[in-house]
Design a protein around this motif. Structure first.
Motif, PDB file in Angstrom:
ATOM      1  N   VAL A 116      19.013 -80.448  47.173  1.00  0.00           N
ATOM      2  CA  VAL A 116      19.222 -80.366  45.927  1.00  0.00           C
ATOM      3  C   VAL A 116      18.154 -79.576  45.213  1.00  0.00           C
ATOM      4  O   VAL A 116      16.771 -79.575  45.122  1.00  0.00           O
ATOM      5  N   SER A 117      18.766 -78.124  44.560  1.00  0.00           N
ATOM      6  CA  SER A 117      17.683 -77.319  43.903  1.00  0.00           C
ATOM      7  C   SER A 117      18.215 -77.082  42.580  1.00  0.00           C
ATOM      8  O   SER A 117      19.238 -77.434  42.071  1.00  0.00           O
ATOM      9  N   GLU A 118      17.362 -76.213  41.945  1.00  0.00           N
ATOM     10  CA  GLU A 118      17.677 -75.846  40.510  1.00  0.00           C
ATOM     11  C   GLU A 118      18.989 -75.075  40.379  1.00  0.00           C
ATOM     12  O   GLU A 118      19.731 -75.173  39.266  1.00  0.00           O
ATOM     13  N   SER A 119      19.201 -74.136  41.543  1.00  0.00           N
ATOM     14  CA  SER A 119      20.418 -73.457  41.423  1.00  0.00           C
ATOM     15  C   SER A 119      21.623 -74.070  42.247  1.00  0.00           C
ATOM     16  O   SER A 119      22.633 -73.422  41.778  1.00  0.00           O
ATOM     17  N   GLY A 120      21.550 -75.039  42.388  1.00  0.00           N
ATOM     18  CA  GLY A 120      22.828 -75.942  42.790  1.00  0.00           C
ATOM     19  C   GLY A 120      22.436 -76.668  44.308  1.00  0.00           C
ATOM     20  O   GLY A 120      21.223 -76.651  44.662  1.00  0.00           O
ATOM     21  N   LEU A 121      23.619 -76.967  45.288  1.00  0.00           N
ATOM     22  CA  LEU A 121      23.212 -77.748  46.422  1.00  0.00           C
ATOM     23  C   LEU A 121      22.963 -76.596  47.465  1.00  0.00           C
ATOM     24  O   LEU A 121      23.587 -75.462  47.463  1.00  0.00           O
ATOM     25  N   GLU A 122      22.088 -77.020  48.212  1.00  0.00           N
ATOM     26  CA  GLU A 122      21.812 -76.130  49.671  1.00  0.00           C
ATOM     27  C   GLU A 122      22.372 -76.952  50.981  1.00  0.00           C
ATOM     28  O   GLU A 122      21.773 -77.933  51.142  1.00  0.00           O
ATOM     29  N   ILE A 123      23.166 -76.448  51.244  1.00  0.00           N
ATOM     30  CA  ILE A 123      23.755 -77.225  52.641  1.00  0.00           C
ATOM     31  C   ILE A 123      23.530 -76.632  53.751  1.00  0.00           C
ATOM     32  O   ILE A 123      23.936 -75.458  53.995  1.00  0.00           O
TER      33      ILE A 123
END
Length: 179
Positions: A116-123
């Motif tokens: 989870v990052s500030e800009s959204g999910l990193e998958i």
């Protein structure tokens, strides 16, 4: 920061208990004869008292850590709507990603990891492929499927989908028998 401090305290605590145990064993078995003057006995008494108080405080801290309810052990993404709060576990999103990547033809043995990052999910998707499909279009399809599926079902923006092709699936060799 608190976890690092707790680890350092636990290390010091364990080391102290170990040293005290060895000293107690040596003294109780008379392996080390001890004869102290009255003044040295008072100093020893104060040192033991200070060590005991510190170890007792460490014990209270570790007891508190063991019984407190830790919310960070269950990572989730929290959202607020007009009707109330929504929590979606990271495990749920991993399973959605897994399901979406597994649907792509030619992809086998999928593993996913979410950040989870500030800009959204990193998958991050790790998979094996069958080797019969070109890898660049296959990975693009995995990225698109995972991105679209997770965003559509959860409503959480996906900022990044990386695909790592670990290997090819080894198909079993069928030996024909000639009689």
């Amino acid at each position: 920061m608190a976890k690092i401090l707790d680890r350092i305290l636990l290390f010091i605590y364990s080391l102290s208990i170990g040293i005290i145990s060895v000293i107690a064993i040596l003294l109780l078995t008379n392996a080390v004869p001890v004869s102290l003057s009255s003044r040295d006995q008072n100093r020893l008494y104060i040192a033991v008292l200070v060590a005991a108080v510190l170890l007792f405080l460490f014990s209270i801290r570790f007891f508190y850590i063991s019984i407190r309810r830790d919310r960070s052990s269950l990572p989730s993404i929290d959202q607020r709507t007009e009707f109330g709060d929504i929590q979606i576990s990271v495990e749920t999103i991993e399973n959605l990603s897994y399901k979406a990547a597994s649907r792509v033809r030619g992809v086998r043995d999928v593993k996913t990891r979410i950040r989870v990052s500030e800009s959204g999910l990193e998958i991050h998707v790790r998979a094996l492929v069958d080797g019969e499909t070109a890898i660049p279009p296959l990975t693009e399809e995995v990225q698109k499927q995972v991105h679209d599926q997770v965003e559509e079902i959860t409503g959480i923006p996906v900022s990044y989908v990386s695909v790592y092709i670990a290997n090819l699936v080894q198909s079993p060799v069928i030996k024909s028998r000639v009689e």
